[in-house]
Design a protein around this motif. Structure first.
Motif, PDB file in Angstrom:
ATOM      1  N   THR A 133       0.807  -1.253  -0.081  1.00 43.87           N
ATOM      2  CA  THR A 133       0.151  -0.021   0.045  1.00 43.87           C
ATOM      3  C   THR A 133       0.644   1.243  -0.089  1.00 43.87           C
ATOM      4  O   THR A 133       0.501   2.420  -0.425  1.00 43.87           O
ATOM      5  CB  THR A 133      -0.892   0.090   1.249  1.00 43.87           C
ATOM      6  N   SER A 134       2.003   1.183   0.599  1.00 41.62           N
ATOM      7  CA  SER A 134       2.896   2.453   0.905  1.00 41.62           C
ATOM      8  C   SER A 134       3.397   2.827  -0.592  1.00 41.62           C
ATOM      9  O   SER A 134       3.697   3.829  -0.607  1.00 41.62           O
ATOM     10  CB  SER A 134       3.869   1.977   1.899  1.00 41.62           C
ATOM     11  N   ASP A 135       3.466   1.759  -1.467  1.00 40.81           N
ATOM     12  CA  ASP A 135       3.988   2.012  -2.711  1.00 40.81           C
ATOM     13  C   ASP A 135       3.135   2.910  -3.735  1.00 40.81           C
ATOM     14  O   ASP A 135       3.393   3.518  -4.435  1.00 40.81           O
ATOM     15  CB  ASP A 135       4.255   0.803  -3.667  1.00 40.81           C
ATOM     16  N   TYR A 136       1.854   3.188  -3.139  1.00 33.64           N
ATOM     17  CA  TYR A 136       0.953   3.751  -4.028  1.00 33.64           C
ATOM     18  C   TYR A 136       0.532   5.176  -3.248  1.00 33.64           C
ATOM     19  O   TYR A 136       0.260   5.972  -3.797  1.00 33.64           O
ATOM     20  CB  TYR A 136      -0.433   2.770  -4.142  1.00 33.64           C
ATOM     21  N   VAL A 137       0.763   5.066  -1.887  1.00 29.99           N
ATOM     22  CA  VAL A 137       0.352   6.306  -1.136  1.00 29.99           C
ATOM     23  C   VAL A 137       1.387   7.693  -1.568  1.00 29.99           C
ATOM     24  O   VAL A 137       2.414   7.529  -1.712  1.00 29.99           O
ATOM     25  CB  VAL A 137       0.637   5.976   0.281  1.00 29.99           C
ATOM     26  N   GLY A 138       0.639   8.618  -2.232  1.00 29.45           N
ATOM     27  CA  GLY A 138       1.160   9.921  -2.490  1.00 29.45           C
ATOM     28  C   GLY A 138       1.882   9.825  -3.709  1.00 29.45           C
ATOM     29  O   GLY A 138       2.680  10.766  -4.122  1.00 29.45           O
ATOM     30  N   SER A 139       1.528   8.793  -4.469  1.00 28.00           N
ATOM     31  CA  SER A 139       2.317   8.516  -5.861  1.00 28.00           C
ATOM     32  C   SER A 139       1.356   9.356  -7.102  1.00 28.00           C
ATOM     33  O   SER A 139       2.009   9.488  -8.091  1.00 28.00           O
ATOM     34  CB  SER A 139       2.599   7.083  -6.253  1.00 28.00           C
ATOM     35  N   GLY A 140       0.359   9.620  -6.976  1.00 26.50           N
ATOM     36  CA  GLY A 140      -0.693   9.897  -7.854  1.00 26.50           C
ATOM     37  C   GLY A 140      -1.396   8.845  -8.615  1.00 26.50           C
ATOM     38  O   GLY A 140      -2.359   9.288  -9.470  1.00 26.50           O
ATOM     39  N   TYR A 141      -0.985   7.500  -8.235  1.00 24.95           N
ATOM     40  CA  TYR A 141      -1.795   6.658  -8.902  1.00 24.95           C
ATOM     41  C   TYR A 141      -2.594   5.867  -8.087  1.00 24.95           C
ATOM     42  O   TYR A 141      -2.383   5.618  -6.828  1.00 24.95           O
ATOM     43  CB  TYR A 141      -0.574   5.373  -9.320  1.00 24.95           C
ATOM     44  N   GLU A 142      -3.684   5.340  -8.553  1.00 23.23           N
ATOM     45  CA  GLU A 142      -4.582   4.432  -7.813  1.00 23.23           C
ATOM     46  C   GLU A 142      -4.218   2.909  -8.076  1.00 23.23           C
ATOM     47  O   GLU A 142      -3.502   2.639  -9.064  1.00 23.23           O
ATOM     48  CB  GLU A 142      -6.122   4.743  -8.478  1.00 23.23           C
ATOM     49  N   ARG A 143      -4.850   2.091  -7.086  1.00 21.35           N
ATOM     50  CA  ARG A 143      -4.810   0.685  -7.333  1.00 21.35           C
ATOM     51  C   ARG A 143      -5.736   0.215  -8.067  1.00 21.35           C
ATOM     52  O   ARG A 143      -7.053  -0.320  -7.719  1.00 21.35           O
ATOM     53  CB  ARG A 143      -4.789   0.024  -6.025  1.00 21.35           C
TER      54      ARG A 143
END
Length: 479
Positions: A133-143
């Motif tokens: 989950t941390s790889d997506y947080v604040g990245s501008g991308y959704e899962r």
């Protein structure tokens, strides 16, 4: 930390409300295909050609029942495809994202998918082979889900919210992809498959060199392959490019396979191959074209649909500024609340730090004072004893000095009297010794004179004998 606590609470609530929370199983090399999840492929034969060592087969389960199959790339940290069947959609459920611990730590004792917050610190190398989950947080991308939850009934839908079924998508692209896939499947594919339970779907992604936080690969292309394995069956492929969220190209499955890895075959026997119904294929392509152009499939009054679509577009154009303004106000309010809480936290931290420093200093002073008093109280008996000992030693020294002085005073007359008394004794007793010494001296003198005379005579005798031998001639033996 707050977000992790909230997600943990949600997870625990889901466990209590939905027993047997989503499970998954990494399929071993010694098992054929995807084990129990082979039922999601035509003829129970998975796609061929995906043979890289970092391709991991996962049989996604829920309530100990297989729900769909996933081929996961531990190199790109995204699924390459998810295989599933269309089921009657349920109402959207709250997202509860899971991870597969066995991908990172095959030796652990966990044999089902769990919430990430519940295994942090207990699974070795967590996140080494899969996205978190941390790889997506604040990245501008959704899962973005390859197997969309909105194409599944409740039990199947719960199993789709796993990071092994997600790829990084922009919010707008994720929305358009799931909307287009849902419309194509429900309006174009399902109505043209005579056996609904024989409609097999493969949703996949082609990784690119772009990576989120240097770890999770952003797909270059999203694709869908469908196979109706029934009399009069057919197959179809759809492709959406990441750089154009409004694109949706239809193509034959064989053409789609050429865009994937070399030697890839998605369906056994190409799902009927050349025996496909040309009429149904054209009908499906026409329905896909209508969906792509924004028309409502199956509506006789297309003008009404277009009119309603125009109204919706105008309404959307009018409402967009207000929506953006509302979003801005919400953002400002959230940031203001965050700033207030942050300011209060700083004030509390500073005041608390000052109070704690004062308490700490006061505590150190009290401890030092008590320590000094304790040392003084302990030293009093020692000092008293030392004073008593010194007084006793001083008294003994005085006695010793008095005795020494008395001895020195009395020693002079007592010595004189003793010497005076001893004088006659030493004088009378010395006479025999003196006479003896005189006699010995006289005898010694007489003996010395005798020895000297004898020695002188002996010398004269020797001298005379030498002169005679030297000067008198030797005579004969008779002479």
């Amino acid at each position: 930390r707050e977000w992790t606590m909230k997600t943990s609470v949600v997870f625990l609530l889901c466990i209590s409300v939905f027993p047997g929370f989503s499970q998954g199983r990494v399929v071993g090399e010694d098992e054929t295909g995807f084990a129990e999840c082979n039922v999601f492929f035509p003829g129970q034969v998975p796609p061929e050609g995906f043979t890289e060592p970092f391709h991991v087969k996962i049989c996604q389960q829920y309530n100990k029942e297989p729900r769909f199959a996933t081929l996961y790339s531990t190199k790109d940290k995204i699924p390459l495809y998810s295989a599933f069947k269309y089921t009657k959609p349920a109402q959207n459920k709250e997202e509860n994202w899971l991870v597969e611990p066995q991908i990172d730590d095959p030796e652990n004792d966990l044999h089902e998918m769990v919430h990430e917050a519940d295994i942090v610190g207990t699974v070795a190398n967590l996140g080494a082979n899969q996205a978190l989950t941390s790889d997506y947080v604040g990245s501008g991308y959704e899962r973005g889900l390859l197997n969309p939850s909105l194409l599944n009934e409740e039990d199947f839908q719960m199993a789709t919210y796993t990071l092994t079924n997600a790829v990084p998508l922009s919010p707008s692209l994720s929305k358009s992809w799931h909307r287009d896939i849902a419309r194509v499947v429900e309006q174009a594919l399902v109505p043209h498959c005579s056996k609904k339970d024989h409609l097999y779907l493969l949703a996949g992604a082609i990784p690119s060199s772009v990576r989120v936080k240097g770890k999770v690969s952003v797909p270059d292309t999203l694709w869908l392959a469908a196979c109706c394995d029934a009399p009069g069956g057919w197959s179809l492929g759809l492709v959406k490019k990441m750089n154009d969220e409004n694109s949706l190209a239809d193509l034959m499955v064989g053409e789609l396979e050429k865009q994937l890895l070399a030697g890839v075959h998605l369906f056994k026997g190409n799902c009927g191959g050349d025996n496909q119904s040309q009429e149904k294929t054209e009908a499906i392509l026409q329905a896909v074209g209508q969906i792509r152009s924004g028309e409502q499939v199956g509506t006789s009054d297309n003008q009404e649909a277009k009119g309603s679509g125009l109204v919706r577009r105008v309404a959307a154009i009018i409402a967009t500024p207000f929506i953006k303004l509302l979003e801005l106000l919400i953002y400002v309010f959230v940031e203001l609340v965050k700033f207030v809480f942050y300011f209060l936290w700083l004030v509390i931290k500073r005041v608390g730090g000052t109070v704690l420093d004062g308490v700490y200093s006061l505590w150190n002073g009290v401890v030092s004072y008590l320590k000094a008093i304790t040392m003084v109280l302990i030293s009093i008996p020692y000092d008293v004893g030392r004073v008593i000992v010194n007084i006793f030693l001083g008294f003994l020294q005085i006695v010793q000095d008095v005795a020494s002085l008395t001895y020195r005073i009395l020693r002079i007359p007592v010595g004189f009297v003793l010497h005076l008394a001893a004088f006659p004794y030493h004088s009378i007793c010395a006479i025999p010794s003196v006479l003896k010494d005189v006699a010995t001296g006289i005898g010694g003198t007489f003996s010395l004179v005798i020895d000297a005379t004898a020695t002188l005579l002996h010398g004269f005798y020797y001298l005379a004998g030498y002169i005679v031998k030297r000067f008198v001639p030797k005579g004969s033996s008779d002479d």
